[in-house]
Each structure stands twice: as structure tokens, then as C-alpha cells.
Enzyme design. Structure first.
Site, short mmCIF file in Angstrom:
data_model
loop_
_atom_site.label_atom_id
_atom_site.label_comp_id
_atom_site.label_asym_id
_atom_site.label_seq_id
_atom_site.Cartn_x
_atom_site.Cartn_y
_atom_site.Cartn_z
N GLY A 1 -6.55 21.68 32.18
CA GLY A 1 -5.67 22.57 31.44
C GLY A 1 -4.42 21.89 30.95
O GLY A 1 -4.26 20.68 30.98
N CYS A 2 -3.48 22.72 30.47
CA CYS A 2 -2.27 22.21 29.83
C CYS A 2 -1.30 21.63 30.85
O CYS A 2 -1.38 21.92 32.04
CB CYS A 2 -1.60 23.33 29.04
SG CYS A 2 -1.26 24.78 30.03
N GLY A 3 -0.36 20.81 30.36
CA GLY A 3 0.61 20.19 31.26
C GLY A 3 -0.07 19.36 32.31
O GLY A 3 0.16 19.49 33.50
N ILE B 1 5.07 24.58 31.26
CA ILE B 1 3.97 24.39 30.32
C ILE B 1 2.63 24.28 31.05
O ILE B 1 1.59 24.61 30.51
CB ILE B 1 4.23 23.12 29.45
CG1 ILE B 1 3.25 23.07 28.26
CG2 ILE B 1 4.16 21.86 30.27
CD1 ILE B 1 3.53 24.11 27.20
#
Length: 254
Positions: A86-88, A154
Site C-alpha cells: 500500500g501507500c507510504g 500518507i
């Protein structure tokens, strides 16, 4: 058309006792909470007293941490890095096998589904960075009095590290806390929660099969899709009671 700001992320290097652990993509808010939470989640500290000094240099994108004791550099870096989904994007040094060695959660505290749905709604309304940008993840601690502590980032795993850092810095008892998150509960998210000792985790979205298997093994209650008038129970330890006429289905993958 409503205009929102852009979510921000920064590459920040974490240096512990002179050794660079990794470079992380982070939102700058509550970085000291993140440091304590990440170090605890990775087993580098057990108590706040294990940290001698934290120096945050936002301009250089570096966080320098000095621990009271040396940490096992060779054994840590000999482990395989597991990059978070996923993000970050983040990194963890704990494998699934490592997480299974964590203590199983012991708690007889129960919650009504209506309460969790209400807290999830309040959490959403109070997530200021998300409301400003539309592109942030959040994690929320709910204590026994209904007080909420929210941290945003984030990355969903970074947000969880931030609330764990807040909890250990304030000597909070995990048995009196519920962890709520906006993000998917994957195995590394579950491992962070298990390391701290949360008995109940609630998410607005799904949990992965690997996370559910770990949750069942470690006896952690996981409830997903907490939104509107629905929820999904992924485990069945009796800590969440359905007191509403809502869809509360059970999913128990093998």
C-alpha cells in the site's frame, strides 16, 4: 466543485545509534510518536525509557535516535526486509513466523457494535488532514471513557505506529483501548497491533487472509467494513456484540 489540498509525503531517514534503518515516506505530523511506535513495533524498544534522545531534522529529512543500550545490529540486518503493502511504503523485519511468537491477547472486555460504529463515525469527522486533502489514512485509539486519539499519515501503517507511539509514551494500557483504522488490515498491520496487545481492531475496509489467520492464532478480534449499517466479523472471540438490526456477517477463512 470543492477544492482540496494535496496530501504531503516526505522521504525521511531513520538512524538509530548511528545505523540507518531505512528511508520512509512519511507525513511530517507527529513524527516523534511515529519514532517510538515504529521502534516498539520492530522490537528495538520496550519502554519509553529505552530511548535516550530523539533529534528530528525535517530540513535534512533525517531522524536520529540514541538508545540507552546497543541494539543487535547484525542480527537485525541479517533478517529479510518485508516491504509493507500500500501507500507510504514502509519496511518491517518481522516475518509471519516471528509474529506467531508474540503473546496471545487476553481480554474479557466487550463492546457493542453500535458503539464501534459510532466511534468510527466520530473518527471520520475528526480526521482533519483527510478532510483537508481527501488522501490521508488515519488510526484512532478509543479508551475506556470514549476519548479518541487520532493520528494521520500518507501510510496506514505509519498512522498505526503513531498511535502506538502515543500510547507507550503516555503509558496507556492496551487492554483498555480499541484500535480503529481507515486502512486495510494486512499482516504487518496486525503484527503491530499484536505487539502492543490490542484485543479489538476495527477498520472501515477489509482484512487480508494472512492477517485473519494471525488474528485467530493470537486471539485478536477483527471487525472490518465498519461503515453505515454494516460490518464484517473476521474472528469470533465474543468481544463485539451485535446490538443492532444491521448486517453483521462473519467471514472465517481457513
Amino acid at each position: 466543485m470543492n477544492k482540496k489540498g494535496c496530501p504531503e509525503e516526505y522521504p525521511i531517514s531513520l538512524v538509530v545509534n548511528g545505523y540507518e534503518i531505512a528511508i520512509f515516506q512519511l507525513t511530517k505530523q507527529d513524527l516523534e510518536d511515529w519514532v517510538y511506535g515504529y521502534l516498539f513495533s520492530e522490537g528495538l524498544i520496550e519502554y519509553t525509557e529505552d530511548v535516550k534522545c530523539v533529534e528530528i531534522d525535517e530540513n535534512q529529512g533525517r531522524i536520529h535516535v540514541t538508545l540507552e543500550q546497543d541494539f543487535p545490529v547484525e542480527s537485525m540486518f541479517s533478517k529479510k526486509k518485508h516491504y509493507t503493502a500500500g501507500c507510504g511504503r514502509g519496511v518491517t523485519f518481522f516475518s509471519m513466523t516471528d509474529v506467531k511468537a508474540f503473546n496471545k491477547v487476553k481480554s474479557e472486555k466487550t463492546y457493542q457494535l453500535s458503539y464501534l460504529l459510532k466511534m468510527r463515525s466520530e473518527f471520520a469527522k475528526s480526521s482533519l488532514l483527510y478532510l483537508e486533502t481527501g488522501g490521508m489514512h488515519g488510526a484512532c485509539l478509543v479508551d475506556e471513557y470514549g476519548n479518541m486519539t487520532i493520528r494521520e499519515d500518507i501510510g496506514r501503517h505509519n498512522a498505526v505506529d503513531k498511535v502506538i507511539g502515543h500510547a507507550i509514551r503516555n503509558h496507556l494500557d492496551p487492554r483498555n483501548l480499541v484500535l480503529l483504522t481507515t486502512g486495510r488490515v494486512s499482516y504487518e498491520m496486525l503484527s503491530k497491533a499484536a505487539k502492543f496487545g490490542f484485543a479489538v481492531i476495527g477498520s472501515r475496509t477489509a482484512a487480508t487472509k494472512q492477517a485473519i489467520q494471525l488474528a485467530k492464532y493470537l486471539q485478536i478480534e477483527v471487525v472490518g467494513y465498519l461503515r453505515g449499517k454494516m460490518a464484517i466479523s473476521y474472528t469470533s472471540f465474543g468481544r463485539v456484540e451485535n446490538d443492532l438490526e444491521v448486517r453483521f456477517s462473519e467471514v472465517h477463512p481457513q
